[in-house]
Write an enzyme that holds these catalytic residues in place. Structure first.
Site, PDB file in Angstrom:
ATOM      1  N   CYS A 146       8.021  18.422   9.958  1.00  0.00           N
ATOM      2  CA  CYS A 146       8.089  16.910   9.629  1.00  0.00           C
ATOM      3  C   CYS A 146       8.669  16.094  11.030  1.00  0.00           C
ATOM      4  O   CYS A 146       9.459  16.581  11.574  1.00  0.00           O
ATOM      5  CB  CYS A 146       8.540  16.366   8.516  1.00  0.00           C
ATOM      6  N   ARG A 193       5.334  19.571  14.684  1.00  0.00           N
ATOM      7  CA  ARG A 193       6.584  19.864  13.553  1.00  0.00           C
ATOM      8  C   ARG A 193       6.016  19.826  12.107  1.00  0.00           C
ATOM      9  O   ARG A 193       6.593  20.185  11.298  1.00  0.00           O
ATOM     10  CB  ARG A 193       7.234  18.557  13.557  1.00  0.00           C
ATOM     11  N   TRP A 221       5.084  18.115   6.797  1.00  0.00           N
ATOM     12  CA  TRP A 221       4.786  19.630   6.525  1.00  0.00           C
ATOM     13  C   TRP A 221       5.459  19.651   5.104  1.00  0.00           C
ATOM     14  O   TRP A 221       6.353  19.539   4.712  1.00  0.00           O
ATOM     15  CB  TRP A 221       5.404  20.705   7.513  1.00  0.00           C
ATOM     16  N   ASN A 244      12.281  13.278   7.388  1.00  0.00           N
ATOM     17  CA  ASN A 244      12.309  14.595   7.788  1.00  0.00           C
ATOM     18  C   ASN A 244      13.527  15.411   7.088  1.00  0.00           C
ATOM     19  O   ASN A 244      14.634  14.927   7.161  1.00  0.00           O
ATOM     20  CB  ASN A 244      12.392  14.622   9.444  1.00  0.00           C
ATOM     21  N   GLY A 245      13.236  16.349   6.243  1.00  0.00           N
ATOM     22  CA  GLY A 245      14.405  17.259   5.722  1.00  0.00           C
ATOM     23  C   GLY A 245      13.970  17.603   4.342  1.00  0.00           C
ATOM     24  O   GLY A 245      12.654  17.279   4.080  1.00  0.00           O
ATOM     25  N   GLU A 251       8.275  41.669  17.635  1.00  0.00           N
ATOM     26  CA  GLU A 251       7.607  40.385  18.042  1.00  0.00           C
ATOM     27  C   GLU A 251       6.502  40.359  18.410  1.00  0.00           C
ATOM     28  O   GLU A 251       5.637  39.199  18.313  1.00  0.00           O
ATOM     29  CB  GLU A 251       8.615  39.915  19.474  1.00  0.00           C
ATOM     30  N   LYS A 272       3.739  37.794  16.824  1.00  0.00           N
ATOM     31  CA  LYS A 272       2.674  36.732  17.427  1.00  0.00           C
ATOM     32  C   LYS A 272       1.185  36.904  16.878  1.00  0.00           C
ATOM     33  O   LYS A 272       0.573  35.959  16.653  1.00  0.00           O
ATOM     34  CB  LYS A 272       2.869  36.910  19.011  1.00  0.00           C
ATOM     35  N   GLU A 319       0.936  35.459  13.299  1.00  0.00           N
ATOM     36  CA  GLU A 319       1.077  33.928  13.202  1.00  0.00           C
ATOM     37  C   GLU A 319      -0.195  33.231  13.827  1.00  0.00           C
ATOM     38  O   GLU A 319      -0.700  31.949  13.550  1.00  0.00           O
ATOM     39  CB  GLU A 319       2.275  33.326  13.591  1.00  0.00           C
ATOM     40  N   HIS A 332       5.374  58.475   6.491  1.00  0.00           N
ATOM     41  CA  HIS A 332       6.058  58.552   5.234  1.00  0.00           C
ATOM     42  C   HIS A 332       5.384  57.479   4.076  1.00  0.00           C
ATOM     43  O   HIS A 332       6.194  57.087   3.152  1.00  0.00           O
ATOM     44  CB  HIS A 332       7.529  58.391   5.130  1.00  0.00           C
ATOM     45  N   LYS A 341       7.059  23.931  13.528  1.00  0.00           N
ATOM     46  CA  LYS A 341       7.772  24.500  14.606  1.00  0.00           C
ATOM     47  C   LYS A 341       9.697  24.628  14.211  1.00  0.00           C
ATOM     48  O   LYS A 341      10.014  25.660  14.642  1.00  0.00           O
ATOM     49  CB  LYS A 341       7.923  23.402  15.882  1.00  0.00           C
TER      50      LYS A 341
HETATM   51  C1  F6R Z   1       7.588  32.613  15.872  1.00  0.00           C
HETATM   52  C2  F6R Z   1       8.612  31.513  15.688  1.00  0.00           C
HETATM   53  C3  F6R Z   1       9.761  31.365  14.697  1.00  0.00           C
HETATM   54  C4  F6R Z   1      10.894  30.916  15.012  1.00  0.00           C
HETATM   55  C5  F6R Z   1      11.851  30.786  13.943  1.00  0.00           C
HETATM   56  C6  F6R Z   1      13.515  30.188  14.298  1.00  0.00           C
HETATM   57  O1  F6R Z   1       6.893  32.358  16.846  1.00  0.00           O
HETATM   58  O2  F6R Z   1       8.544  30.445  16.481  1.00  0.00           O
HETATM   59  O3  F6R Z   1       9.775  32.741  13.992  1.00  0.00           O
HETATM   60  O4  F6R Z   1      11.585  31.654  16.108  1.00  0.00           O
HETATM   61  O5  F6R Z   1      11.421  29.822  12.911  1.00  0.00           O
HETATM   62  O6  F6R Z   1      13.323  29.119  15.040  1.00  0.00           O
HETATM   63  P1  F6R Z   1      14.419  28.328  15.892  1.00  0.00           P
HETATM   64  O7  F6R Z   1      14.550  29.372  17.007  1.00  0.00           O
HETATM   65  O8  F6R Z   1      14.079  26.973  16.256  1.00  0.00           O
HETATM   66  O9  F6R Z   1      15.602  28.545  15.093  1.00  0.00           O
END
Ligand code: F6R
Length: 596
Positions: free
Chosen positions: A2, A27, A75, A99-100, A472, A476, A479, A495, A591
């Site tokens: 948010c 966000r 969100w 927000n929260g 990782e 990527k 997502e 397995h 984010k």
């Molecule tokens: C994936 C991604 C998330 C963040 C995770 C932690 O691309 O961005 O997996 O890495 O939500 O976020 P932070 O680093 O802000 O604690």
């Protein structure tokens, strides 16, 4: 999770608010809304969908001539995606954006209903509005806000409009980020720095439960006892251009292309600054984070164990916060977070802080964030704004800082010899140019993307640190391209999971570890024999006999991941482009995850 904006000033209020929401859309983006006020009239407009849908709706409305307003991009957490659940929410004299997340909202809702309040939405936010409205009946505004927020369990940043409090906004926060920008005859508030940069670079932050009383010219702040507080006005040197796309079609691409520069800057920044941070005395390290931050931690674990001989545990914050953790040796807990506001990582940090015998070290991007402020030590990654929801440059820099820590610790413990150490340092200096070389091979990634983008399942395999890189790469892929992607330790596939390999199933094998290359290659042959389309990601000095491959320069083991992962990020990007995905704002994501 948010985004909230508030504005008081002479500019066109709805334009300023929409501009802020556009900047903060990363966000959360399932619905949005604004509340405009001219001192006597209040106008609330909300829309499900993106901020552009709200803009269209606003264009078709006759707007009041507002002098202040608040706005929100959502969100969804409490309650589905609907106009009713979108913010701002209005109850009695109170209109607010939040927000929260409020964990005891149901209990409070029930209590308020018994006292005669009725609710239009399913949100926790409307409950906060009702609570403040109720407290206003026998308290002044600052007191009413404090009394109400003290009853909340959870996290919040709030911007509040009160009927009868003309040309004023109130704000308060706990465990959610919030910035008050102080311009010339205008005040602009937002969840993140980039949203204030068009108006000012001067800003102030609120501590937990502080209440700000804001006009276009003043920002007075009171603590939870109602006592006026002297706040420090800070200046940010973020540039608006840094937060823009710089001509790239997506923030994600722009942020990947920044990797060589930010890596170079960070290596230079930490050249002499790590001397005071001696980790050699620690007998155990715990690395905690969520998602990519945790995967960066996995790179750190390999290096701390292999080169610095320190047993290292990596754990996702949402588990660590509830686990029984035995601190039997002198332990350092490293908390990794780009935003510095991730709820689970904050909770893990708070749990560790209860132990006086355990030290905390934050690796963070957002300098004004909770985690940066509250750990014993902090190392900033200096990525600048990262706007794309999927992290790229921040992940690379998180991993880079861990490599530097492992390198320095190994050296201090005498586990790397002087000439080897000097050679590794030289290799770091060459790294930015080499990353640039990896990123320049766009055609290679585009061609490989054509081999993969029509599939609905992809597998990644690797061993040791190669497995960490695969994690990782796989995240990527899923997502941003919505391809189902899983990662396995290469030896584990047979397995069970190998039953999912069919003719043409893409399997990406990461092979950079020379000691294990033949073992992983044997697993490659196993899946190839069952029809898999294998793509190898490897280094120049390893011979592999497969047609489809990505080859990066061979460098010190400390930094090999920093060269491999950009290629996986770019491949995922090209696949998402071919699949026509909304790359910067993938569905269902946000984010900064400030809820549990
Ligand atoms: C994936 C991604 C998330 C963040 C995770 C932690 O691309 O961005 O997996 O890495 O939500 O976020 P932070 O680093 O802000 O604690």
């Amino acid at each position: 999770m948010c985004g909230i904006v508030g504005y008081l000033g002479k500019k066109n209020v709805s334009e300023v608010l929409l501009n802020g929401l556009t900047t903060l859309e990363y966000r959360g983006y399932d619905s949005s809304g604004v509340a405009l006020n001219n001192g006597s009239e209040l106008q609330i407009i909300k829309s499900v969908g993106r901020v552009k849908d709200l803009k269209e709706k606003i264009q078709n409305e006759k707007l009041i001539d507002a002098s202040y307003g608040i706005a929100h991009t959502r969100w969804a957490t409490n309650g589905g995606v609907s106009d009713e659940n979108a913010h701002p929410h209005n109850v009695g004299r109170v209109t607010l954006v939040h927000n929260g997340i409020i964990e005891n909202a149901n209990m409070l809702r029930e209590k308020l209903e018994n006292e005669g309040y009725t609710f239009k939405s399913e949100t926790d936010t409307e409950v906060i509005a009702a609570l403040i409205d109720k407290e206003l009946k026998d308290s002044d505004v600052i007191n009413a806000i404090t009394k109400a927020t003290k009853q909340l369990t959870g996290s919040f940043a709030l911007v509040i409009m009160i009927d009868g409090e003309e040309n004023k906004l109130y704000a308060t926060r706990k465990d959610s980020p919030f910035i008050i920008g102080l311009g010339d005859d205008e005040t602009v508030m937002a969840s993140d720095i980039p949203a204030i940069l068009d108006y000012t670079n001067k800003y102030m932050l609120l501590d937990t439960y502080e209440v700000a009383v804001l006009t276009d010219k003043t920002a007075d702040v009171y603590d939870e006892n109602g006592k006026k507080v002297d706040k420090v006005v800070k200046e940010t040197n973020y540039l608006k251009e840094e937060a823009g796309k710089n001509g790239y079609p997506h923030y994600m691409l722009k942020e990947m292309m920044e990797e060589p520069t930010v890596v170079e800057n960070l290596i230079n920044y930490y050249k002499d600054k790590l001397n005071d941070l001696d980790l050699s005395e620690y007998e155990e390290i715990h690395i905690i984070g969520c998602g990519s931050a945790m995967y960066a931690g996995m790179i750190g674990k390999s290096l701390f164990e292999k080169f610095a001989n320190i047993p290292t545990i990596v754990e996702v914050a949402s588990e660590y916060r509830y686990e029984k953790v035995l601190y039997t040796r002198k332990t350092l807990v490293i908390l990794i977070s780009q935003s510095g506001e991730t709820a689970d990582t904050i909770a893990a940090m708070n749990k560790v802080k209860e132990r006086e015998d355990v030290d905390t070290l934050a690796i963070v991007n957002a300098e004004y964030s909770t985690i940066a402020n509250e750990c014993d030590n902090v190392l900033f990654i200096k990525a600048g704004p990262e706007i794309a929801v999927a992290t790229t440059k921040a992940y690379i820099l998180q991993a880079l800082v861990l490599t530097l820590l492992a390198r320095e610790t190994a050296y201090k413990k005498g586990l790397i010899k002087e000439d080897e150490y000097q050679d590794i340092i030289k290799q770091y200096e060459l790294l930015p140019k080499q990353i640039r070389g990896v990123l320049e091979k766009r055609d290679l990634y585009k061609n490989l993307a054509k081999e993969i983008y029509k599939n609905e399942d992809v597998f990644f395999i690797g061993r040791g640190i190669d497995y960490s890189m695969s994690m990782e790469g796989s995240l990527k892929m899923k997502e941003i391209s919505y391809i189902h992607s899983e990662t396995f330790q290469a030896g584990e596939l047979k397995h069970g999971t190998i039953s999912l390999i069919d003719e043409g199933t893409p399997v990406l094998a990461i092979i950079t570890d020379k000691k294990l290359k033949d073992k992983t290659y044997a697993n490659v042959e196993e899946v190839a024999a069952r029809g898999a389309k294998v793509i190898i990601v490897t280094t120049e000095d390893i011979d592999v006999y497969k047609e489809l491959k990505i080859v990066v320069p061979t460098v010190s083991e400390f930094i090999q991941s920093i060269l491999v992962v950009p290629s996986l990020q770019l491949l995922a990007y090209e696949i998402a482009v071919l699949r026509g995905c909304d790359i910067d704002k993938p569905k269902n994501l946000a984010k900064s995850v400030t809820v549990e």
